[in-house]
Structure formats: structure tokens, C-alpha cells
Design a protein around this motif. Structure first.
Motif, PDB file in Angstrom:
ATOM      1  N   PHE A   1       0.864  -1.216   0.059  1.00 21.78           N
ATOM      2  CA  PHE A   1      -0.039  -0.091  -0.111  1.00 21.78           C
ATOM      3  C   PHE A   1       0.926   1.095  -0.033  1.00 21.78           C
ATOM      4  O   PHE A   1       0.722   2.426  -0.765  1.00 21.78           O
ATOM      5  CB  PHE A   1      -0.849  -0.122   1.253  1.00 21.78           C
ATOM      6  N   SER A   2       2.028   1.145   0.675  1.00 18.55           N
ATOM      7  CA  SER A   2       3.028   2.525   0.870  1.00 18.55           C
ATOM      8  C   SER A   2       3.528   2.661  -0.254  1.00 18.55           C
ATOM      9  O   SER A   2       3.798   3.858  -0.749  1.00 18.55           O
ATOM     10  CB  SER A   2       3.799   2.066   1.978  1.00 18.55           C
ATOM     11  N   THR A   3       3.819   1.567  -1.001  1.00 12.09           N
ATOM     12  CA  THR A   3       4.725   1.799  -2.291  1.00 12.09           C
ATOM     13  C   THR A   3       3.832   2.323  -3.550  1.00 12.09           C
ATOM     14  O   THR A   3       4.384   2.800  -4.235  1.00 12.09           O
ATOM     15  CB  THR A   3       5.229   0.570  -2.907  1.00 12.09           C
ATOM     16  N   GLN A   4       2.439   2.356  -3.170  1.00 13.32           N
ATOM     17  CA  GLN A   4       1.532   2.979  -4.400  1.00 13.32           C
ATOM     18  C   GLN A   4       1.136   4.329  -3.917  1.00 13.32           C
ATOM     19  O   GLN A   4       0.512   4.849  -4.980  1.00 13.32           O
ATOM     20  CB  GLN A   4       0.433   1.975  -4.479  1.00 13.32           C
ATOM     21  N   ILE A   5       1.475   5.061  -3.001  1.00 14.40           N
ATOM     22  CA  ILE A   5       0.961   6.175  -2.591  1.00 14.40           C
ATOM     23  C   ILE A   5       1.557   7.269  -3.791  1.00 14.40           C
ATOM     24  O   ILE A   5       0.852   8.339  -4.228  1.00 14.40           O
ATOM     25  CB  ILE A   5       1.170   6.840  -1.344  1.00 14.40           C
ATOM     26  N   ASN A   6       2.912   7.302  -3.965  1.00  8.28           N
ATOM     27  CA  ASN A   6       3.449   8.377  -4.908  1.00  8.28           C
ATOM     28  C   ASN A   6       2.794   8.265  -6.185  1.00  8.28           C
ATOM     29  O   ASN A   6       2.381   9.178  -6.628  1.00  8.28           O
ATOM     30  CB  ASN A   6       4.850   7.819  -4.940  1.00  8.28           C
ATOM     31  N   ASP A   7       2.591   7.072  -6.835  1.00  6.19           N
ATOM     32  CA  ASP A   7       1.703   7.050  -8.182  1.00  6.19           C
ATOM     33  C   ASP A   7       0.375   7.180  -7.864  1.00  6.19           C
ATOM     34  O   ASP A   7      -0.393   7.958  -8.845  1.00  6.19           O
ATOM     35  CB  ASP A   7       1.885   5.658  -8.864  1.00  6.19           C
ATOM     36  N   PHE A   8      -0.488   6.993  -6.945  1.00  5.89           N
ATOM     37  CA  PHE A   8      -1.909   6.967  -6.847  1.00  5.89           C
ATOM     38  C   PHE A   8      -2.194   8.628  -6.614  1.00  5.89           C
ATOM     39  O   PHE A   8      -3.032   8.925  -7.171  1.00  5.89           O
ATOM     40  CB  PHE A   8      -2.383   6.296  -5.510  1.00  5.89           C
ATOM     41  N   LEU A   9      -1.327   9.253  -5.862  1.00 10.54           N
ATOM     42  CA  LEU A   9      -1.632  10.675  -5.774  1.00 10.54           C
ATOM     43  C   LEU A   9      -0.791  11.696  -6.803  1.00 10.54           C
ATOM     44  O   LEU A   9      -1.151  12.880  -6.900  1.00 10.54           O
ATOM     45  CB  LEU A   9      -1.213  11.139  -4.252  1.00 10.54           C
ATOM     46  N   GLY A  10       0.117  10.937  -7.558  1.00  7.96           N
ATOM     47  CA  GLY A  10       0.738  11.740  -8.596  1.00  7.96           C
ATOM     48  C   GLY A  10       1.717  12.736  -8.111  1.00  7.96           C
ATOM     49  O   GLY A  10       1.909  13.711  -8.568  1.00  7.96           O
ATOM     50  N   LEU A  11       2.263  12.365  -6.851  1.00  5.76           N
ATOM     51  CA  LEU A  11       3.304  13.164  -6.458  1.00  5.76           C
ATOM     52  C   LEU A  11       4.688  13.303  -7.163  1.00  5.76           C
ATOM     53  O   LEU A  11       5.327  14.493  -7.002  1.00  5.76           O
ATOM     54  CB  LEU A  11       3.932  12.555  -4.992  1.00  5.76           C
TER      55      LEU A  11
ATOM     56  N   LEU B   1      -3.115   1.595 -12.262  1.00  9.09           N
ATOM     57  CA  LEU B   1      -2.372   0.194 -11.619  1.00  9.09           C
ATOM     58  C   LEU B   1      -2.103   0.379 -10.274  1.00  9.09           C
ATOM     59  O   LEU B   1      -2.182  -0.498  -9.546  1.00  9.09           O
ATOM     60  CB  LEU B   1      -0.992   0.064 -12.486  1.00  9.09           C
ATOM     61  N   ALA B   2      -1.896   1.690  -9.828  1.00  7.52           N
ATOM     62  CA  ALA B   2      -1.834   1.733  -8.379  1.00  7.52           C
ATOM     63  C   ALA B   2      -3.053   1.581  -7.456  1.00  7.52           C
ATOM     64  O   ALA B   2      -3.175   0.765  -6.538  1.00  7.52           O
ATOM     65  CB  ALA B   2      -1.314   3.265  -7.901  1.00  7.52           C
ATOM     66  N   ALA B   3      -4.301   1.855  -8.168  1.00  8.32           N
ATOM     67  CA  ALA B   3      -5.631   1.456  -7.588  1.00  8.32           C
ATOM     68  C   ALA B   3      -5.536  -0.091  -7.486  1.00  8.32           C
ATOM     69  O   ALA B   3      -6.257  -0.665  -6.608  1.00  8.32           O
ATOM     70  CB  ALA B   3      -6.649   2.112  -8.449  1.00  8.32           C
ATOM     71  N   VAL B   4      -5.234  -0.601  -8.636  1.00 13.37           N
ATOM     72  CA  VAL B   4      -5.337  -2.213  -8.526  1.00 13.37           C
ATOM     73  C   VAL B   4      -4.409  -2.764  -7.389  1.00 13.37           C
ATOM     74  O   VAL B   4      -4.926  -3.715  -6.801  1.00 13.37           O
ATOM     75  CB  VAL B   4      -4.683  -2.644  -9.845  1.00 13.37           C
ATOM     76  N   LEU B   5      -3.063  -2.202  -7.009  1.00 11.49           N
ATOM     77  CA  LEU B   5      -2.317  -2.937  -6.133  1.00 11.49           C
ATOM     78  C   LEU B   5      -2.916  -2.201  -4.797  1.00 11.49           C
ATOM     79  O   LEU B   5      -2.861  -3.164  -3.917  1.00 11.49           O
ATOM     80  CB  LEU B   5      -1.037  -2.245  -6.300  1.00 11.49           C
TER      81      LEU B   5
ATOM     82  N   PHE C   1       2.754  16.392   0.301  1.00  7.63           N
ATOM     83  CA  PHE C   1       1.292  16.334  -0.103  1.00  7.63           C
ATOM     84  C   PHE C   1       0.798  17.253  -0.633  1.00  7.63           C
ATOM     85  O   PHE C   1      -0.240  17.495  -1.390  1.00  7.63           O
ATOM     86  CB  PHE C   1       0.500  15.813   1.220  1.00  7.63           C
ATOM     87  N   ASP C   2       1.483  18.535  -0.882  1.00  5.09           N
ATOM     88  CA  ASP C   2       1.073  19.708  -1.587  1.00  5.09           C
ATOM     89  C   ASP C   2       1.233  19.510  -2.962  1.00  5.09           C
ATOM     90  O   ASP C   2       0.838  20.403  -3.886  1.00  5.09           O
ATOM     91  CB  ASP C   2       1.830  20.965  -1.031  1.00  5.09           C
ATOM     92  N   LYS C   3       2.089  18.603  -3.383  1.00  2.21           N
ATOM     93  CA  LYS C   3       2.519  18.181  -4.968  1.00  2.21           C
ATOM     94  C   LYS C   3       1.325  17.407  -5.416  1.00  2.21           C
ATOM     95  O   LYS C   3       1.746  16.730  -6.635  1.00  2.21           O
ATOM     96  CB  LYS C   3       3.823  17.710  -4.944  1.00  2.21           C
ATOM     97  N   ILE C   4       0.279  16.978  -4.786  1.00  3.30           N
ATOM     98  CA  ILE C   4      -0.620  16.247  -5.315  1.00  3.30           C
ATOM     99  C   ILE C   4      -1.172  16.627  -6.545  1.00  3.30           C
ATOM    100  O   ILE C   4      -1.714  17.842  -6.811  1.00  3.30           O
ATOM    101  CB  ILE C   4      -2.011  15.885  -4.393  1.00  3.30           C
ATOM    102  N   SER C   5      -1.315  15.586  -7.759  1.00  2.50           N
ATOM    103  CA  SER C   5      -1.727  16.111  -9.079  1.00  2.50           C
ATOM    104  C   SER C   5      -3.189  15.678  -8.884  1.00  2.50           C
ATOM    105  O   SER C   5      -3.619  14.346  -8.937  1.00  2.50           O
ATOM    106  CB  SER C   5      -1.037  15.431 -10.166  1.00  2.50           C
ATOM    107  N   TRP C   6      -4.085  16.324  -8.919  1.00  2.00           N
ATOM    108  CA  TRP C   6      -5.497  16.393  -8.739  1.00  2.00           C
ATOM    109  C   TRP C   6      -6.076  15.362 -10.100  1.00  2.00           C
ATOM    110  O   TRP C   6      -6.961  14.235  -9.770  1.00  2.00           O
ATOM    111  CB  TRP C   6      -6.306  17.711  -8.803  1.00  2.00           C
ATOM    112  N   PRO C   7      -5.730  15.645 -11.308  1.00  2.00           N
ATOM    113  CA  PRO C   7      -5.981  14.680 -12.437  1.00  2.00           C
ATOM    114  C   PRO C   7      -5.806  13.366 -12.072  1.00  2.00           C
ATOM    115  O   PRO C   7      -6.415  12.107 -12.425  1.00  2.00           O
ATOM    116  CB  PRO C   7      -5.402  15.329 -13.533  1.00  2.00           C
ATOM    117  N   THR C   8      -4.470  13.188 -11.523  1.00  2.30           N
ATOM    118  CA  THR C   8      -3.948  11.698 -11.384  1.00  2.30           C
ATOM    119  C   THR C   8      -4.927  11.076 -10.368  1.00  2.30           C
ATOM    120  O   THR C   8      -5.245   9.858 -10.243  1.00  2.30           O
ATOM    121  CB  THR C   8      -2.379  11.822 -11.011  1.00  2.30           C
ATOM    122  N   LEU C   9      -5.078  11.874  -9.067  1.00  6.06           N
ATOM    123  CA  LEU C   9      -5.768  11.260  -7.958  1.00  6.06           C
ATOM    124  C   LEU C   9      -7.307  11.003  -8.483  1.00  6.06           C
ATOM    125  O   LEU C   9      -7.667  10.045  -7.952  1.00  6.06           O
ATOM    126  CB  LEU C   9      -5.902  12.421  -6.921  1.00  6.06           C
ATOM    127  N   ALA C  10      -7.884  11.552  -9.131  1.00  7.19           N
ATOM    128  CA  ALA C  10      -9.093  11.402  -9.796  1.00  7.19           C
ATOM    129  C   ALA C  10      -9.054  10.181 -10.631  1.00  7.19           C
ATOM    130  O   ALA C  10     -10.124   9.427 -10.338  1.00  7.19           O
ATOM    131  CB  ALA C  10      -9.585  12.680 -10.853  1.00  7.19           C
TER     132      ALA C  10
END
Length: 572
Positions: free
Chosen positions: A144-154, A359-363, A174-183
Motif C-alpha cells: 500500500f505504501s509503495t503505491q501512494i506516490n503513483d496514486f496521488l501523482g506526487l 495500476l496503483a488502484a489495482v495494487l 502532500f502539497d504536490k498532489i496532482s488532482w487529475p492523477t488522483l481523480a
């Protein structure tokens, strides 16, 4: 631990093909196609999360999956890369590179084959449940921890591999979150969660990938500023041909460095594949040949590294998908690899378009399913020792690494086992009267009178190093009036080890120095063999090792009787 003459290797594919029919093939074909489709996103996601390319994840699923089905000991097992290996593979690549991973996987394959040859398949199943749960929930949290970077688009490069420092980096960015990626990630999660509610048979992860990839592709075409990272952006265009087999250099130094990692891969593979096989047996009613399964897993892990692949094991989710879709023979597993091969050869360019956050969501869903939180909650109601083992293996897996967690986990398992056996081995003391049938189902009770000066000690359970010390302490604490004869009643001792023999030797010698006779009673043939080999017979006299308590008491009474008479006479 012996090869016992026979090698227990009977792949289920051979027995399945003897009575194969067209109807069976139709069932296997449908199951194989469905499993191939379900395995596709997982193979790609596990490959990327492990630190290799999606191509390598697919090649591992194709070659490893084929070999597990062809040589394994379970009819429905589906082999491939799994979430359990992400953490260990990632850390091996970080420390030793891809060459190191290949060598570690090859060595793990050899260890698995040895486990199978030495008939240890059944032993692996006895690894305590809290330890297995501790590993898997720890691995789940790490994935779960390894996927946070891709899931939030940091968009972070070089994220630390340690759990605590990794989360420190995430929180400060956390201020670098990419909103399209998170969506994109959030929508993918929703689709995966909701799909089974529409139909259990639909593979949620694949449907999420198709819908979300198509949507992102269209949005990118319409709004060029819509930036969501895809597999193609990160890995460039992926090759679509199976790599040529390649060798690697082995040296004693490399082998020594990588042996702990190889051992970890082998133990994980053995635990996970046999766990998956046991679950499958529960559903299908078939019986897995554990030793053949381990040899099959070993073969897969020896071959895969030559093609650049990562470790392979039995995958519970894919195996269950196979069963629920009608797969009943290893042919279904082979068909699943053919489906993956066709996708690999002809549809690879489309895989480039899949968004990383999808893919991050899958994991994330894989890690949620792996966490087994309900089981964890259940174990917290178990005895304290089980809870502490679970917590220790969980924390070691998360905070340190899997290799340390597995080594300490197995050590804990052994210590707990020894403690339980030691607690179960009773030592009783009798004097004056002794019921021969006590502690058995016999209805005829024969009571023996024991002369004054005869003490009877009964050991009930295995007499090994843990118990030997306990027995030693007991003998010292029950000295009281010094006996003339000590009978050690051993009818309930199934085996005796070197430490117990050594302690017995010391007890006999110290007793003889004090003028006390030792008589051994109820010694079974196996234990007698050990005693004769270690020369106990020459210490006590072979006639002092009796096979029944009646003979032992008769001899002890005779010795004590003559001693008492002599002392009575000299007193007058």
C-alpha cells in the motif's frame, strides 16, 4: 529428513491427461481465458511495483505460470508473480541489481526442489498461522505504501525504501498532489470495488483499466494540458518479443551475500503456494501432493531468471478465479499462459496507454485483500503468545525487512513449539503403590506394591532437551529421604534426543556415586536402540533396562528388600 529412496514427484498434469475429455477441455478453456484476463493487470502491476518493467511481469506470468501448471502437484494452482514478493524483490534490486535478483531467484528454486525431495512439503504447512498472518498483513501495508506516490501523482523520484522515512517524504510532499492523477486513481478504485456487485465473474481490475485508459486517452487528445503519467511515459515503448535466455556469473561471494534473500524467497514461495493449494483443496475436494508442488515451484523459479523474470509462486486469487470458472485440471493453467502470451505478442502497444495511478488502484485493492484484517482482529482474541508472534512478525516485516521477519518469525515458531511440548511433557513421582494401568484405557487395574526406598518417576511425553533440564531440576528438588532405587518409567516416551541421553548419563553416574540404583522401565524399541547406541546399557546394566513396569518393580523391590534387610540386621 531423508530421501527415503523414493522421489515424490508426480505432476498432476500427467494424471489429468490420462482421462481427459472434450467437455473437460471446454471447461478448462473458459477458465483459462478468464484467468489469463484477470492475471494480465496483476502481472503488469506486480512487475512495476517490484522495480522491473511491465514486460518482465508478463514474461514471469507466462513462463512461470506454464511451468507451475506443467510440473506442480495441484490440479488448479495458477502460478505467477504475486504481491508477497514485491517487497523482497524491490529490496534485492536496490541492493544487488537485476543480476543479484536472478541469482537469488535461481537459488530459491534450488532450495524449493530440495525441500520437495526431502519430503518437507508437509512440514511447511505447520508454520503457525499467526506468523503467516503477520507476514501477509505486513507485506500488504508495505505494498500500500509503495503505491501512494503513483496514486496521488506526487511525481517523487528516489523515494526511500524504509517504511517510516517513506511516509515522512510523502507527508512533507502532500502539497504536490496532482488532482487529475488522483481523480483517475479514485475512479479506478470505485470501478474495482463496484464491479463484483454487478457480477462476481467480471474482473474488476481489468474493467477499470479498460474504461479509465480509454477515458484518459480521449481526454489527452481533447485537452493537451490533461497530464496523467502512463506506463509508456515511464518505460518508453515496451518490447513485444520474448527475451533470449541469458546466463549470469556466479561466485562464492555473491552466493553468500544472496543466500538469506534466496531463503526468504523460497520460504515465502513454499508458504504461499501450499496455502493456496490448501484453500483450493478445500473447495474442489482434491488432494495436493505438497512435495511435487514444491518441486514444480522450484523448476519454475530456476527457469524464469534466465529470461529476466522475477520469483513465481501459487496465487490464491487467480487460483480461486480458475476454480469458480470451472477449471479442474492443469490444462486451464496452461491456457491462461497462452492467453497472456497472445496479449504480450499482439496487444503490448495498448498497454503503454494504461495510467500509472490506475495500476496503483489495482495494487491498493490487492493490498487490502492481502491484509486479512478480519483474521488479524480474530487472532487478537487468541492466547497472548499467538498475539505477540503476530505483532512481532508484522512490525519486523513493515519496519525492517522481510528477510529478518521470516528468520525471526521461524525462530519464534520453533521456540513456541518447544515451549508447548515442554509444558505438555509431565513428570510424575510415585512411591509405595503404583497402578500399572493408570493413564491408559485398560479396564483391568493391577496395583503393584513398591518397597520402601524405591521411587518411581514417570516421564509422559517426548524426552528431549527442553524436558531433560526440567527432569533434572525435579530430581534435585525431590531428594528428601535418599531412595535405594530410582525407576524411570518411560512407557510414554516416543523419542529421546542427544541432550536427554547426556542428562540421563549424568543422572545415572551421580545416582551411582550416591549408591542409588537406576532401573529404566517401559522403554520402547526405538528409544532402547538410542540408549544402546549411546552405551547407557553398560552404565546401568542391560538387565536394568526393562520393557515393562512389572519387571522393573520386581527388580527394584529385590534390590531395596535386600538393602533394607541388611540395614535392619546391622541396626540390631
Amino acid at each position: 529428513m531423508k530421501l527415503s529412496g523414493t522421489i515424490d514427484f508426480q505432476p498432476k498434469l500427467l494424471s489429468a491427461l490420462r482421462h481427459y475429455s472434450l467437455n473437460r477441455f471446454k471447461d478448462d478453456l473458459i477458465a483459462g481465458i478468464v484467468v489469463g484476463i484477470v492475471a494480465l493487470p496483476l502481472a503488469i502491476a506486480f512487475g512495476i511495483a517490484s522495480g522491473v518493467s511491465p514486460t518482465i511481469g508478463l514474461i514471469t506470468a507466462i513462463i512461470g505460470g506454464f511451468l507451475v501448471s506443467a510440473f506442480g502437484g495441484n490440479s488448479v494452482q495458477i502460478g505467477g508473480p504475486t504481491g508477497a514478493f514485491i517487497v523482497i524483490v524491490y529490496s534485492i534490486i536496490q541492493n544487488f541489481g537485476l543480476q543479484g535478483l536472478a541469482i537469488a531467484t535461481l537459488m530459491a528454486g534450488l532450495i524449493l526442489i530440495l525441500l520437495g525431495l526431502f519430503h518437507l512439503g508437509t512440514v511447511i504447512k505447520f508454520i503457525p498461522y499467526p506468523i503467516v498472518v503477520g507476514f501477509t498483513s505486513g507485506i500488504a501495508l508495505t505494498i500500500f505504501s509503495t503505491q501512494i506516490n503513483d496514486f496521488l501523482g506526487l511525481g517523487l523520484k528516489d523515494v526511500p525504501s524504509e517504511f517510516l522515512s517513506k511516509w515522512g517524504v510523502f507527508i512533507s510532499n502532500f502539497d504536490k498532489i496532482s488532482w487529475p492523477t488522483l481523480a483517475v486513481g479514485a475512479i479506478s478504485l470505485l470501478i474495482i470495488i463496484l464491479t463484483p456487485k454487478i457480477s462476481k465473474k467480471l474482473p474488476g481490475s481489468l474493467i477499470a483499466i479498460i474504461i479509465v485508459t480509454a477515458a484518459v486517452y480521449l481526454l489527452k487528445g481533447t485537452f493537451p494540458e490533461f497530464a496523467v503519467e502512463t506506463i509508456g511515459d515511464r518505460f518508453g515503448s515496451l518490447p513485444t518479443d520474448i527475451p533470449q535466455p541469458r546466463g549470469f556469473e556466479l561466485s562464492m561471494g555473491t552466493i553468500n551475500q544472496l543466500l538469506p534473500s534466496a531463503f526468504t524467497i523460497a520460504v515465502l514461495c513454499a508458504i504461499e503456494s501450499l496455502l493456496s493449494a490448501t484453500v483450493a483443496d478445500g473447495v474442489t475436494g482434491s488432494r495436493t501432493n505438497s512435495n511435487t508442488e514444491l518441486i514444480g515451484q522450484g523448476i519454475a523459479n530456476i527457469v524464469v531468471p534466465f529470461f529476466g523474470g522475477i520469483p513465481v509462486t501459487g496465487a490464491i486469487a487467480r487460483t480461486m478465479t480458475n476454480i469458480t470458472n470451472g477449471g479442474r485440471t492443469p490444462v486451464a493453467g496452461i491456457i491462461h499462459t497462452v492467453v497472456l502470451l497472445l496479449i504480450f505478442l499482439f496487444l503490448m502497444p495498448l498497454i503503454n496507454l494504461v495510467p500509472m495511478s490506475c495500476l496503483a488502484a489495482v495494487l491498493i485493492i490487492v493490498s487490502y485483500n492481502m491484509s486479512g484484517w478480519r483474521t488479524v482482529v480474530g487472532i487478537f482474541k487468541a492466547p497472548k503468545s499467538d498475539v505477540s508472534v503476530l505483532v512481532v512478525t508484522f512490525l519486523l516485516t513493515v519496519i525492517f525487512d522481510l528477510t529478518i521477519a521470516i528468520e525471526i518469525g521461524l525462530l519464534l515458531a520453533i521456540i513456541l513449539f518447544l515451549r508447548r511440548v515442554t509444558e505438555n511433557t509431565q513428570i510424575k513421582v510415585y512411591s509405595e503403590q503404583l497402578d500399572v494401568a493408570e493413564g491408559t484405557d485398560a479396564t483391568h487395574h493391577e496395583v503393584l506394591d513398591v518397597e520402601k526406598g524405591v521411587s518411581v518417576y514417570e516421564i509422559d511425553g517426548p524426552f528431549f532437551f527442553g524436558v531433560a533440564t526440567k527432569f533434572d531440576e525435579m530430581m534435585r528438588s525431590t531428594l528428601g529421604d535418599k531412595p535405594v532405587v530410582r525407576i524411570l518409567r518411560m512407557r510414554k516416551v516416543p523419542f529421546i534426543d542427544a541432550t536427554a541421553v547426556h542428562n540421563l548419563e549424568i543422572l545415572i553416574k551421580s545416582s551411582q556415586n550416591e549408591g542409588i540404583h537406576i532401573v529404566l522401565s517401559g522403554v520402547n524399541p526405538q528409544v532402547r536402540q538410542v540408549l544402546l547406541k549411546s552405551g547407557i546399557d553398560s552404565l546401568v546394566g542391560e538387565d536394568h533396562i526393562c520393557d515393562h513396569i512389572t519387571k522393573a518393580v520386581k527388580m527394584a523391590n529385590r534390590i531395596a528388600g535386600s538393602y533394607n534387610a541388611l540395614h535392619h540386621h546391622s541396626a540390631h
